[in-house]
Design a protein around this motif. Structure first.
Motif, PDB file in Angstrom:
ATOM      1  N   ARG A  66     -18.866   3.779   9.981  1.00 43.20           N
ATOM      2  CA  ARG A  66     -17.792   3.210   9.246  1.00 43.20           C
ATOM      3  C   ARG A  66     -17.496   2.407   9.990  1.00 43.20           C
ATOM      4  N   ARG A  67     -17.612   0.914   9.737  1.00 47.32           N
ATOM      5  CA  ARG A  67     -16.951  -0.317  10.603  1.00 47.32           C
ATOM      6  C   ARG A  67     -15.606  -0.254  10.116  1.00 47.32           C
ATOM      7  N   PRO A  68     -14.709  -0.366  11.334  1.00 43.91           N
ATOM      8  CA  PRO A  68     -12.949  -0.282  10.758  1.00 43.91           C
ATOM      9  C   PRO A  68     -12.763  -1.281   9.120  1.00 43.91           C
ATOM     10  N   GLU A  69     -12.076  -0.760   8.522  1.00 43.06           N
ATOM     11  CA  GLU A  69     -11.575  -0.964   7.714  1.00 43.06           C
ATOM     12  C   GLU A  69     -10.252  -0.825   6.935  1.00 43.06           C
ATOM     13  N   THR A  70      -9.122  -1.790   6.178  1.00 42.53           N
ATOM     14  CA  THR A  70      -8.024  -1.469   5.944  1.00 42.53           C
ATOM     15  C   THR A  70      -7.994  -1.347   4.456  1.00 42.53           C
ATOM     16  N   GLY A  71      -7.023  -0.696   4.152  1.00 41.81           N
ATOM     17  CA  GLY A  71      -6.779   0.145   2.761  1.00 41.81           C
ATOM     18  C   GLY A  71      -5.157   0.505   3.126  1.00 41.81           C
ATOM     19  N   THR A  72      -4.535   1.134   1.508  1.00 43.79           N
ATOM     20  CA  THR A  72      -3.245   1.003   1.759  1.00 43.79           C
ATOM     21  C   THR A  72      -3.267   3.238   1.342  1.00 43.79           C
ATOM     22  N   VAL A  73      -2.141   3.646   1.666  1.00 42.63           N
ATOM     23  CA  VAL A  73      -2.007   4.912   1.036  1.00 42.63           C
ATOM     24  C   VAL A  73      -0.840   5.127   0.419  1.00 42.63           C
ATOM     25  N   MET A  74      -0.517   6.097  -0.439  1.00 40.64           N
ATOM     26  CA  MET A  74       1.174   6.857  -0.617  1.00 40.64           C
ATOM     27  C   MET A  74       1.248   7.493   0.349  1.00 40.64           C
ATOM     28  N   GLY A  81      12.306  19.214   2.593  1.00 39.86           N
ATOM     29  CA  GLY A  81      10.340  20.106   3.151  1.00 39.86           C
ATOM     30  C   GLY A  81      10.200  20.632   2.674  1.00 39.86           C
ATOM     31  N   ASP A  82      10.910  21.142   0.978  1.00 44.86           N
ATOM     32  CA  ASP A  82       9.840  21.734   0.358  1.00 44.86           C
ATOM     33  C   ASP A  82      10.358  21.947  -1.116  1.00 44.86           C
ATOM     34  N   GLY A  83      10.872  20.960  -1.351  1.00 42.37           N
ATOM     35  CA  GLY A  83      11.374  20.171  -2.944  1.00 42.37           C
ATOM     36  C   GLY A  83      10.267  20.251  -3.360  1.00 42.37           C
ATOM     37  N   ALA A  84      10.798  19.296  -4.399  1.00 41.04           N
ATOM     38  CA  ALA A  84       9.498  18.326  -5.769  1.00 41.04           C
ATOM     39  C   ALA A  84       9.527  17.209  -4.632  1.00 41.04           C
ATOM     40  N   PRO A  85       7.502  17.175  -4.872  1.00 42.86           N
ATOM     41  CA  PRO A  85       7.379  16.138  -4.040  1.00 42.86           C
ATOM     42  C   PRO A  85       7.728  14.848  -4.207  1.00 42.86           C
ATOM     43  N   PHE A  86       8.018  13.398  -3.952  1.00 44.57           N
ATOM     44  CA  PHE A  86       8.394  12.695  -4.712  1.00 44.57           C
ATOM     45  C   PHE A  86       7.397  11.150  -3.721  1.00 44.57           C
ATOM     46  N   ASN A  87       7.000  10.157  -4.247  1.00 47.19           N
ATOM     47  CA  ASN A  87       6.459   8.968  -3.976  1.00 47.19           C
ATOM     48  C   ASN A  87       7.135   8.388  -3.426  1.00 47.19           C
ATOM     49  N   LEU A  88       6.972   8.050  -1.187  1.00 46.42           N
ATOM     50  CA  LEU A  88       8.592   7.638  -0.877  1.00 46.42           C
ATOM     51  C   LEU A  88       7.631   6.029  -0.711  1.00 46.42           C
ATOM     52  N   GLY A  89       6.093   5.560  -0.224  1.00 46.15           N
ATOM     53  CA  GLY A  89       6.566   3.832  -0.283  1.00 46.15           C
ATOM     54  C   GLY A  89       4.535   3.600   0.041  1.00 46.15           C
ATOM     55  N   GLU A  90       4.341   3.366   0.138  1.00 43.38           N
ATOM     56  CA  GLU A  90       2.743   2.836   0.892  1.00 43.38           C
ATOM     57  C   GLU A  90       2.804   2.543   2.000  1.00 43.38           C
ATOM     58  N   THR A  91       1.801   2.493   2.534  1.00 40.62           N
ATOM     59  CA  THR A  91       1.811   1.924   4.496  1.00 40.62           C
ATOM     60  C   THR A  91       0.276   1.362   4.363  1.00 40.62           C
ATOM     61  N   SER A  92      -0.052   0.618   4.910  1.00 35.44           N
ATOM     62  CA  SER A  92      -1.113  -0.182   5.565  1.00 35.44           C
ATOM     63  C   SER A  92      -1.505   1.354   6.670  1.00 35.44           C
ATOM     64  N   LEU A  93      -3.074   1.657   6.670  1.00 37.62           N
ATOM     65  CA  LEU A  93      -4.092   1.799   7.285  1.00 37.62           C
ATOM     66  C   LEU A  93      -5.262   1.686   7.169  1.00 37.62           C
ATOM     67  N   THR A  94      -6.064   1.993   8.759  1.00 37.68           N
ATOM     68  CA  THR A  94      -7.327   1.175   9.402  1.00 37.68           C
ATOM     69  C   THR A  94      -8.009   2.202   9.680  1.00 37.68           C
ATOM     70  N   VAL A 107     -13.336   8.697  15.760  1.00 32.59           N
ATOM     71  CA  VAL A 107     -12.791   9.025  14.485  1.00 32.59           C
ATOM     72  C   VAL A 107     -11.338   8.364  14.838  1.00 32.59           C
ATOM     73  N   GLY A 108     -11.195   7.126  14.365  1.00 36.44           N
ATOM     74  CA  GLY A 108     -10.236   6.557  14.136  1.00 36.44           C
ATOM     75  C   GLY A 108      -8.868   6.233  13.191  1.00 36.44           C
ATOM     76  N   LEU A 109      -8.152   6.505  12.859  1.00 37.54           N
ATOM     77  CA  LEU A 109      -6.975   6.539  11.838  1.00 37.54           C
ATOM     78  C   LEU A 109      -5.749   5.478  12.886  1.00 37.54           C
ATOM     79  N   VAL A 110      -4.904   4.434  12.383  1.00 43.15           N
ATOM     80  CA  VAL A 110      -4.137   3.891  12.625  1.00 43.15           C
ATOM     81  C   VAL A 110      -3.891   3.870  11.918  1.00 43.15           C
ATOM     82  N   ARG A 111      -2.298   3.266  11.683  1.00 38.47           N
ATOM     83  CA  ARG A 111      -1.185   3.263  10.976  1.00 38.47           C
ATOM     84  C   ARG A 111      -1.325   1.459  10.794  1.00 38.47           C
ATOM     85  N   GLY A 112      -1.911   0.464  10.218  1.00 40.09           N
ATOM     86  CA  GLY A 112      -1.223  -1.176  10.306  1.00 40.09           C
ATOM     87  C   GLY A 112      -2.408  -1.548   9.615  1.00 40.09           C
ATOM     88  N   CYS A 113      -2.839  -2.504  10.604  1.00 44.71           N
ATOM     89  CA  CYS A 113      -3.699  -3.239   9.662  1.00 44.71           C
ATOM     90  C   CYS A 113      -4.816  -3.952  11.252  1.00 44.71           C
TER      91      CYS A 113
END
Length: 175
Positions: A66-74, A81-94, A107-113
Motif C-alpha cells: 500500500r503506497r503512502p496515502e494521507t487521510g483524516t481520522v476523528m 477516561g471512563d465517561g461517555a465518548p465524545f468527538n475531540l477533533g480531526e487529524t491527518s494521518l499517513t 507498516v507505517g502510520l504517522v500523524r501528519g502528511c
C-alpha cells in the motif's frame, strides 16, 4: 472467510495447554515490543528518523503493498477516561505498507502528511522482523530516537517543575 471465523478466540478453537500459555506470553511480549518501536518511530520527527536510517546504511529493496496515502481520522476522548465518548477533533494521518525481499511486512502510520516518514517507519518495522537486521535497527535507530524522546520529556518536566507554585496557608494567631 467470514467475520465470525476471524473473531474466534484461540481458546474456542483449541484446548489450552501450558505450552500454549507460554507461547501466548511470548507473542504478547513481541507485540508489545513492536508497538513500542512503532510508537517511538511515529513520535520522532521525519528528519530524525531519516538521519538515523542514514547511519544504518542502505535500506533493502522492497515492494509496496500500500503506497503512502494521507487521510483524516476523528479523535475521540472520554472525560476521566471512563465517561461517555465524545468527538475531540480531526487529524491527518499517513499510512503505508511494504514487503522486503525476505518477506517481512512493515507498516507505517504517522500523524501528519509526511509520506517519507510513513515509509521510513514501515521500513524499520519490516527490518525489526528480520533476525539479522533487528539488532542493528534497535542500536542505530530506535535507541537514539528513544533517548532523544526521553531527554525531551525530562527537559519539559524540569521546565514545568521550575514554574510550580506551592500554595500553603499560614494560621493567623488570635490577637
Amino acid at each position: 472467510m467470514s467475520r465470525s471465523d476471524i473473531s474466534a478466540a484461540p481458546s474456542e478453537t483449541a484446548p489450552e495447554s501450558a505450552s500454549g500459555l507460554a507461547s501466548g506470553a511470548v507473542h504478547n511480549q513481541a507485540a508489545e515490543a513492536r508497538r513500542h518501536a512503532l510508537g517511538v518511530l511515529a513520535r520522532a520527527s521525519a528528519e530524525r528518523v531519516e538521519a538515523c536510517m542514514q547511519v544504518f546504511g542502505e535500506a533493502p529493496p522492497f515492494v509496496w503493498l500500500r503506497r503512502p496515502e494521507t487521510g483524516t481520522v476523528m479523535l475521540r476522548g472520554r472525560i476521566a477516561g471512563d465517561g461517555a465518548p465524545f468527538n475531540l477533533g480531526e487529524t491527518s494521518l499517513t499510512r503505508c505498507t511494504l514487503r522486503t525481499e525476505d518477506g517481512a511486512v512493515g507498516v507505517g502510520l504517522v500523524r501528519g502528511c509526511s509520506k517519507r516518514h510513513a515509509e521510513l517507519v514501515a521500513l524499520c518495522d519490516a527490518l525489526l522482523q528480520g533476525p539479522e537486521s533487528a539488532g542493528r535497527v534497535k542500536d542505530l535507530v530506535l535507541r537514539p530516537l528513544a533517548e532523544y524522546e526521553a531527554e525531551q520529556q525530562a527537559n519539559r518536566a524540569a521546565e514545568v517543575a521550575a514554574s510550580k507554585v506551592d500554595f500553603f496557608t499560614l494560621v493567623r494567631g488570635d490577637a
